[in-house]
Write an enzyme that holds these catalytic residues in place. Structure first.
Site, PDB file in Angstrom:
ATOM      1  N   HIS A 221       0.792  -1.230   0.000  1.00 38.93           N
ATOM      2  CA  HIS A 221       0.000   0.000   0.000  1.00 38.93           C
ATOM      3  C   HIS A 221       0.827   1.284   0.000  1.00 38.93           C
ATOM      4  O   HIS A 221       0.283   2.367  -0.125  1.00 38.93           O
ATOM      5  CB  HIS A 221      -0.953   0.025   1.199  1.00 38.93           C
ATOM      6  CG  HIS A 221      -0.262   0.293   2.501  1.00 38.93           C
ATOM      7  ND1 HIS A 221       0.414  -0.682   3.190  1.00 38.93           N
ATOM      8  CD2 HIS A 221      -0.104   1.429   3.219  1.00 38.93           C
ATOM      9  CE1 HIS A 221       0.936  -0.163   4.266  1.00 38.93           C
ATOM     10  NE2 HIS A 221       0.644   1.124   4.322  1.00 38.93           N
TER      11      HIS A 221
HETATM   12  C1  UD1 Z   1      -2.241   5.327   6.189  1.00 38.42           C
HETATM   13  C2  UD1 Z   1      -0.952   5.728   6.887  1.00 38.42           C
HETATM   14  C3  UD1 Z   1       0.093   4.628   6.708  1.00 38.42           C
HETATM   15  C4  UD1 Z   1      -0.442   3.280   7.123  1.00 38.42           C
HETATM   16  C5  UD1 Z   1      -1.706   3.005   6.344  1.00 38.42           C
HETATM   17  C6  UD1 Z   1      -2.283   1.651   6.675  1.00 38.42           C
HETATM   18  C7  UD1 Z   1      -0.436   8.127   6.907  1.00 38.42           C
HETATM   19  C8  UD1 Z   1       0.476   9.152   6.356  1.00 38.42           C
HETATM   20  N1  UD1 Z   1      -0.372   6.924   6.315  1.00 38.42           N
HETATM   21  O1  UD1 Z   1      -1.976   5.329   4.800  1.00 38.42           O
HETATM   22  O2  UD1 Z   1       1.207   4.932   7.521  1.00 38.42           O
HETATM   23  O3  UD1 Z   1       0.514   2.283   6.880  1.00 38.42           O
HETATM   24  O4  UD1 Z   1      -2.632   4.049   6.640  1.00 38.42           O
HETATM   25  O5  UD1 Z   1      -3.461   1.393   6.056  1.00 38.42           O
HETATM   26  O6  UD1 Z   1      -1.164   8.412   7.834  1.00 38.42           O
HETATM   27  N2  UD1 Z   1      -9.445   4.708   2.168  1.00 38.42           N
HETATM   28  C9  UD1 Z   1     -10.652   4.074   2.129  1.00 38.42           C
HETATM   29  N3  UD1 Z   1     -11.195   3.708   3.314  1.00 38.42           N
HETATM   30  C10 UD1 Z   1     -10.612   3.963   4.504  1.00 38.42           C
HETATM   31  C11 UD1 Z   1      -9.392   4.638   4.518  1.00 38.42           C
HETATM   32  C12 UD1 Z   1      -8.812   4.997   3.338  1.00 38.42           C
HETATM   33  O7  UD1 Z   1     -11.205   3.814   1.084  1.00 38.42           O
HETATM   34  O8  UD1 Z   1     -11.175   3.591   5.546  1.00 38.42           O
HETATM   35  C13 UD1 Z   1      -8.809   5.087   0.884  1.00 38.42           C
HETATM   36  C14 UD1 Z   1      -9.098   6.499   0.493  1.00 38.42           C
HETATM   37  O9  UD1 Z   1      -9.324   6.495  -0.882  1.00 38.42           O
HETATM   38  C15 UD1 Z   1      -7.828   7.246   0.807  1.00 38.42           C
HETATM   39  C16 UD1 Z   1      -6.776   6.168   0.655  1.00 38.42           C
HETATM   40  O10 UD1 Z   1      -7.414   4.947   1.014  1.00 38.42           O
HETATM   41  O11 UD1 Z   1      -7.622   8.333  -0.042  1.00 38.42           O
HETATM   42  C17 UD1 Z   1      -5.579   6.416   1.533  1.00 38.42           C
HETATM   43  O12 UD1 Z   1      -5.967   6.568   2.918  1.00 38.42           O
HETATM   44  P1  UD1 Z   1      -5.057   7.456   3.926  1.00 38.42           P
HETATM   45  O13 UD1 Z   1      -5.563   7.321   5.290  1.00 38.42           O
HETATM   46  O14 UD1 Z   1      -4.922   8.814   3.383  1.00 38.42           O
HETATM   47  O15 UD1 Z   1      -3.623   6.829   3.810  1.00 38.42           O
HETATM   48  P2  UD1 Z   1      -3.179   5.305   3.768  1.00 38.42           P
HETATM   49  O16 UD1 Z   1      -2.574   5.031   2.456  1.00 38.42           O
HETATM   50  O17 UD1 Z   1      -4.267   4.405   4.230  1.00 38.42           O
END
Ligand code: UD1
Length: 390
Positions: A221
């Site tokens: 990821h």
């Molecule tokens: C975040 C953390 C990362 C961790 C990861 C685990 C930061 C900088 N990064 O990254 O350290 O390893 O979580 O999962 O805080 N999304 C969904 N549903 C959710 C959450 C996210 O669909 O419940 C999608 C959204 O499209 C979002 C993308 O995932 O834009 C990324 O989510 P985000 O929380 O911004 O960062 P992660 O890549 O999950």
């Protein structure tokens, strides 16, 4: 180095009010044992659980609260997904009035996600004490958003609770005074030990038609791997090769799923016959799959630690790690994203399963870290006398 192994309970000590912050998936298994320990020690601690809402899906959040037997959050700030700046600012804005209103003795933040640094910053400005659990880890790669979050959080937190001796070294090298640092061990391993047996009742193996040690498990990821077509394609080339000898199960993070489509890699992924792409799993199903895998391939930080304790070979699809102890003492190998290197290391791991009798687990990864964290909160830096120095 300070270890917090002994309990000093003082009947005259006031009850400590603590806000525990959970934001994203890798936070939940770190917060759960702390909240559970505070419930056990409710004569000493009043625990408040704040969910920032950084992760909000049923699969990314709710499943973990259920599997880890966590109480419902006292408040959900509902921040959700956005750019880094907007997400971080959203947590800051929503958390500040809550802290002002609650007036906690401590705020506990864990890990390295955007919610971690946002809540720490709010408290530093308000003069509220922050304890950072999993302090001191450094990848030395400032292109990783998590590395920025770690460095900043450690600079402003009052109490730095470290998982391994290398983390203490990193903090010292950054000029952090010794009295702010406590070596407490790895909190994720508290959750692992508490749930690994129960995870064996999961039906995930039969649902996916798998045998123990009959498959490899993959997670991916990191933006550096899944947002960049070249890196993602090199990893897919390696997976295709590995899948010729081993079935690969791939629970895909929502951002990875989206990037497969956006980068035009859907057909390429579907054409790898022995690669099974599934939705993200809950804690128990994932722990079951990880503990029964023959090999794990990942770019996650926490999974490098879990496989070390489980004794499962782990190939990390990154050029660096903030958890070097998993390479020095554990089953982890850094592979980067070079196709041939990944395939060579996977073949080596599959041909030479680790000798379980020689496995080593890093010090204080013993399932008792939550109690050491609570001890450190009740003996903060200014009155740290009397704790064991090891
Ligand atoms: C975040 C953390 C990362 C961790 C990861 C685990 C930061 C900088 N990064 O990254 O350290 O390893 O979580 O999962 O805080 N999304 C969904 N549903 C959710 C959450 C996210 O669909 O419940 C999608 C959204 O499209 C979002 C993308 O995932 O834009 C990324 O989510 P985000 O929380 O911004 O960062 P992660 O890549 O999950």
């Amino acid at each position: 180095m300070r270890a917090c192994g002994f309990r000093f309970s003082d009947p005259l000590k006031p009850m400590l009010k603590v806000i525990n912050v959970a934001g994203a998936r890798p936070n939940f298994m770190k917060v759960a044992p702390i909240v559970a320990a505070m419930k056990r020690r409710s004569d000493e601690f009043q625990s408040i659980l704040v969910h920032t809402g950084q992760h909000y899906d049923a699969a990314m959040s709710d499943a973990f609260f259920r599997d880890l037997e966590m109480p419902e959050p006292d408040v959900d700030l509902g921040v959700g997904s956005a750019s880094h700046a907007v997400q971080t600012a959203g947590v800051i804005q929503a958390f500040e009035p809550y802290v002002i209103n609650e007036k906690p003795d401590w705020v506990v933040v864990v890990g390295d996600v955007n919610s971690t640094v946002a809540c720490a910053l709010v408290c530093a400005k308000l003069g509220v004490k922050v304890a950072h659990v999993e302090a001191g880890l450094r990848s030395r790669d400032r292109t990783m958003p998590e590395e920025i979050n770690r460095i900043l959080t450690d600079q402003i937190a009052e109490l730095l609770l470290t998982p391994s001796p290398d983390a203490n070294e990193n903090l010292r090298a950054e000029g952090i005074p010794e009295e702010r640092i406590r070596f407490v061990g790895n909190i994720m391993i508290d959750s692992l030990f508490a749930h690994v047996e129960r995870s064996q009742h999961s039906r995930v193996l039969s649902e996916l038609n798998l045998q123990p040690r009959g498959y490899a498990l993959l997670t991916l990821h990191r933006p550096s791997n899944v947002d960049e077509k070249g890196a993602f394609a090199r990893i897919l080339d390696a997976l295709e090769e590995i899948s010729r000898r081993e079935r690969i199960i791939f629970p895909a993070h929502p951002r990875t799923r989206r990037m497969i489509d956006e980068l035009g890699l859907t057909e390429r992924t579907e054409n790898i016959r022995n690669l099974t792409l599934i939705d993200p799993l809950g804690y128990l199903d994932f722990l079951n799959l990880a503990s029964n895998a023959k090999l794990v391939l990942t770019d996650s930080g926490g999974i490098q630690e879990e496989t070390t304790v489980l004794g499962i070979p782990c190939i990390t699809l990154r050029e660096n790690t903030e958890r070097p102890i998993t390479v020095e003492m554990g089953t982890n190998t850094l592979a980067g994203t070079d196709t041939e290197r990944i395939v060579a290391l996977a073949n080596r791991a599959l041909d030479n399963p680790p000798d379980q009798s020689t496995l080593r687990v890093p010090p204080l990864w013993d399932g008792k870290t939550a109690d050491r964290i609570l001890d450190a909160l009740s003996e903060p830096p200014a009155v740290a006398g009397g704790l064991t120095v090891v």
